[in-house]
Design an enzyme around this catalytic site. Structure first.
Site, PDB file in Angstrom:
ATOM      1  NE  ARG A  48       8.320  -9.411   7.138  1.00  0.00           N
ATOM      2  CZ  ARG A  48       7.594  -8.887   8.131  1.00  0.00           C
ATOM      3  NH1 ARG A  48       8.161  -8.119   9.028  1.00  0.00           N
ATOM      4  NH2 ARG A  48       6.315  -9.132   8.240  1.00  0.00           N
ATOM      5  CE  LYS A  84       7.655 -13.928   7.353  1.00  0.00           C
ATOM      6  NZ  LYS A  84       6.196 -14.030   7.324  1.00  0.00           N
ATOM      7  N   GLY A 184      -7.777   0.110   7.915  1.00  0.00           N
ATOM      8  CA  GLY A 184      -7.034  -0.296   6.715  1.00  0.00           C
ATOM      9  C   GLY A 184      -7.921  -1.080   5.771  1.00  0.00           C
ATOM     10  N   GLY A 186      -7.276  -2.079   2.566  1.00  0.00           N
ATOM     11  CA  GLY A 186      -6.456  -2.484   1.425  1.00  0.00           C
ATOM     12  C   GLY A 186      -6.992  -3.771   0.834  1.00  0.00           C
ATOM     13  CG  ASP A 207      -6.432   2.817   3.930  1.00  0.00           C
ATOM     14  OD1 ASP A 207      -5.400   3.417   3.573  1.00  0.00           O
ATOM     15  OD2 ASP A 207      -6.559   1.586   3.840  1.00  0.00           O
ATOM     16  CB  SER A 265      -6.301  -9.501   8.072  1.00  0.00           C
ATOM     17  OG  SER A 265      -5.862  -8.206   7.696  1.00  0.00           O
ATOM     18  CG  ASN A 267       0.764 -11.189  10.147  1.00  0.00           C
ATOM     19  OD1 ASN A 267       0.172 -12.220  10.474  1.00  0.00           O
ATOM     20  ND2 ASN A 267       1.138 -10.949   8.902  1.00  0.00           N
TER      21      ASN A 267
HETATM   22  P1  NAD Z   1      -2.483  -3.861   1.944  1.00  0.00           P
HETATM   23  O1  NAD Z   1      -1.176  -3.155   1.879  1.00  0.00           O
HETATM   24  O2  NAD Z   1      -3.191  -4.207   0.679  1.00  0.00           O
HETATM   25  O3  NAD Z   1      -3.534  -3.031   2.840  1.00  0.00           O
HETATM   26  C1  NAD Z   1      -3.175  -2.334   3.990  1.00  0.00           C
HETATM   27  C2  NAD Z   1      -3.993  -1.052   4.005  1.00  0.00           C
HETATM   28  O4  NAD Z   1      -3.762  -0.402   5.266  1.00  0.00           O
HETATM   29  C3  NAD Z   1      -3.584  -0.071   2.908  1.00  0.00           C
HETATM   30  O5  NAD Z   1      -4.747   0.370   2.235  1.00  0.00           O
HETATM   31  C4  NAD Z   1      -2.889   1.059   3.669  1.00  0.00           C
HETATM   32  O6  NAD Z   1      -3.067   2.310   3.058  1.00  0.00           O
HETATM   33  C5  NAD Z   1      -3.589   0.976   5.012  1.00  0.00           C
HETATM   34  N1  NAD Z   1      -2.844   1.520   6.152  1.00  0.00           N
HETATM   35  C6  NAD Z   1      -1.507   1.515   6.376  1.00  0.00           C
HETATM   36  N2  NAD Z   1      -1.233   2.083   7.571  1.00  0.00           N
HETATM   37  C7  NAD Z   1      -2.417   2.450   8.104  1.00  0.00           C
HETATM   38  C8  NAD Z   1      -2.803   3.067   9.321  1.00  0.00           C
HETATM   39  N3  NAD Z   1      -1.894   3.436  10.226  1.00  0.00           N
HETATM   40  N4  NAD Z   1      -4.119   3.263   9.548  1.00  0.00           N
HETATM   41  C9  NAD Z   1      -5.045   2.877   8.639  1.00  0.00           C
HETATM   42  N5  NAD Z   1      -4.740   2.308   7.476  1.00  0.00           N
HETATM   43  C10 NAD Z   1      -3.442   2.093   7.213  1.00  0.00           C
HETATM   44  O7  NAD Z   1      -2.203  -5.161   2.822  1.00  0.00           O
HETATM   45  P2  NAD Z   1      -3.140  -6.438   2.985  1.00  0.00           P
HETATM   46  O8  NAD Z   1      -2.631  -7.538   2.124  1.00  0.00           O
HETATM   47  O9  NAD Z   1      -4.572  -6.010   2.923  1.00  0.00           O
HETATM   48  O10 NAD Z   1      -2.784  -6.864   4.480  1.00  0.00           O
HETATM   49  C11 NAD Z   1      -3.326  -6.172   5.594  1.00  0.00           C
HETATM   50  C12 NAD Z   1      -2.780  -6.791   6.879  1.00  0.00           C
HETATM   51  O11 NAD Z   1      -3.126  -8.177   6.924  1.00  0.00           O
HETATM   52  C13 NAD Z   1      -1.238  -6.748   6.994  1.00  0.00           C
HETATM   53  O12 NAD Z   1      -0.899  -6.589   8.346  1.00  0.00           O
HETATM   54  C14 NAD Z   1      -0.813  -8.122   6.507  1.00  0.00           C
HETATM   55  O13 NAD Z   1       0.435  -8.518   7.069  1.00  0.00           O
HETATM   56  C15 NAD Z   1      -1.940  -8.976   7.045  1.00  0.00           C
HETATM   57  N6  NAD Z   1      -2.126 -10.236   6.315  1.00  0.00           N
HETATM   58  C16 NAD Z   1      -2.389 -10.218   4.980  1.00  0.00           C
HETATM   59  C17 NAD Z   1      -2.567 -11.425   4.300  1.00  0.00           C
HETATM   60  C18 NAD Z   1      -2.884 -11.473   2.828  1.00  0.00           C
HETATM   61  O14 NAD Z   1      -3.183 -12.551   2.332  1.00  0.00           O
HETATM   62  N7  NAD Z   1      -2.837 -10.362   2.113  1.00  0.00           N
HETATM   63  C19 NAD Z   1      -2.477 -12.631   5.006  1.00  0.00           C
HETATM   64  C20 NAD Z   1      -2.226 -12.628   6.376  1.00  0.00           C
HETATM   65  C21 NAD Z   1      -2.053 -11.396   7.021  1.00  0.00           C
END
Ligand code: NAD
Length: 365
Positions: A48, A84, A184, A186, A207, A265, A267
């Site tokens: 990161r 990491k 969220g 996303g 979101d 999902s 962390n």
């Molecule tokens: P992303 O950035 O695509 O989606 C996150 C979403 O959350 C966005 O749409 C954002 O606008 C929204 N958001 C941010 N702050 C918010 C809040 N306070 N309230 C409501 N919505 C909010 O990220 P992602 O890849 O979908 O990952 C989501 C979570 O899952 C993260 O914590 C990430 O670390 C974890 N994660 C992701 C993966 C992966 O493969 N992408 C794997 C393991 C863990």
């Protein structure tokens, strides 16, 4: 004179094997690699990039996150350990292709003890540059031989977690008619919503990206209700699914939760371990985040064996059985599910360490 932190004391606190500081003047690279535990295999974990306020802050972050990766790898049953990398810098203004090539040199110099890929502030394309210098990078775009978007298996893993939760709580893995709130929508949350709709569930979503929320409402009509970012954890639902940020279960929110289970999902959903104990006492079933969100890790670990999509999906589906095992243990030992998961990983590590006492042969180490 500034007081220097005792880095060995910190390594002892978190149980680290190795910490590597990397500096390259020409590109302005300042990075730290944390290798927590390689009992199960080479360390694996994202890289990161954050404009940390201080080296101390970056060091603390890399130690905490790499330790978490040991548990995540252990519970996902992949033959990797916890690692990491953090880059101290602004991902918008400080990045350059050369910086990532320098990273390629440093990571390559570890000779296969550490593999890394995207995390906050870094993109799959960044590691295309790093991979020109050494072969220890995962999660590259498909056109560069990587496995592509990890949110697909991640969302599937969370769904499997919800099915296991339904089985444990309500005696059937069906989610039909169940109401799930998603914080969220996303990459992962959005896909999860699609999967839940296919299962016949209903959803409440929120979101910070209003446009996204309205698009999804339009797509699913009455089956999806909208909430606000401040209220989403307070809505009365069967399952609450944090899919945005960490620390969602904290001293303030815990009294406001009106769900029977938490499966998401994000962390580090528990702000501290004691919040997991409190959920257990309150009878809210918590699916340990590092297990149910392991689909992405399973995918990048598989990339190192020669990516096979079917194998990734099969391993991700196995999150169902693993979670049931953890729930059962939490019930039998009357401990929080987060503690049951940690115990399971530590036992696995001990077993593997015992097997690795068998020498492979003089040249085969
Ligand atoms: P992303 O950035 O695509 O989606 C996150 C979403 O959350 C966005 O749409 C954002 O606008 C929204 N958001 C941010 N702050 C918010 C809040 N306070 N309230 C409501 N919505 C909010 O990220 P992602 O890849 O979908 O990952 C989501 C979570 O899952 C993260 O914590 C990430 O670390 C974890 N994660 C992701 C993966 C992966 O493969 N992408 C794997 C393991 C863990």
């Amino acid at each position: 004179m500034p007081v220097m932190r005792d880095i060995f004391a910190l390594m002892e606190k978190y149980g680290h094997e190795q910490v590597v500081f990397c500096r390259h003047e020409g590109t302005g690279l300042k990075a730290i690699i944390g290798i927590h535990d390689t009992t199960m295999g080479p360390a694996l974990g994202g890289c990161r990039m954050i404009p940390y306020e201080s080296t101390d802050e970056a060091l603390e972050d890399v130690l905490r996150l790499s330790r978490g990766m040991t548990f995540k790898c252990g519970v996902a049953d992949v033959d990797f350990g916890g690692g990491k990398m953090v880059i101290i810098g602004d991902p918008v203004s400080d990045k350059s292709p050369e910086m990532f090539r320098a990273i390629g040199r440093f990571v390559g110099g570890l000779g296969g003890r550490f593999f890394t890929g995207t995390d906050m502030g870094t993109m799959p394309e960044d590691f295309v540059h790093a991979k020109r210098e050494s072969n220890h990078f995962v999660g590259l775009p498909k056109e560069h031989g990587g496995s592509g978007d990890t949110s697909i298996p991640t969302a599937l893993g969370v769904l499997q977690g919800m099915r296991a939760t339904a089985k444990f709580l309500w005696g059937t893995e069906s989610l039909e008619g169940r109401v799930v709130s998603i914080q969220g929508v996303g990459k992962v949350g959005g896909r999860l919503l699609d999967l839940l709709m296919e299962e016949g569930a209903r959803a409440v979503i929120a979101d910070i990206n209003e446009e996204r929320v309205h698009q999804l409402k339009e797509k699913y009509g009455d089956r999806v209700e909208l909430s606000t970012v401040t209220d989403i954890h307070r809505v009365e639902v069967d399952i609450f699914s944090p899919c945005a940020r960490g620390g969602v279960v904290n001293d303030t929110s815990i009294d406001e939760l009106r769900c029977q289970a938490i499966v998401g999902s994000a962390n580090n959903q528990l702000q501290e371990d004691r919040h997991g104990d409190e959920l257990h006492e309150r009878g809210i079933l918590y699916a340990p985040d590092y297990l149910v969100n392991a689909g992405g890790l399973i995918q990048v670990a598989d990339e190192l064996e020669g990516y096979n999509e079917e194998r990734v999906l099969a391993k991700t589906r196995a999150i169902y059985e693993m979670l049931l095992q953890i729930y059962e243990r939490s019930r039998q030992e009357n401990i929080g599910t987060h503690r049951a998961a940690d115990r399971l990983v530590l036992e696995r590590l001990e077993k593997v360490a015992d097997i690795r006492r068998i020498m492979l042969g003089w040249n085969g180490r």
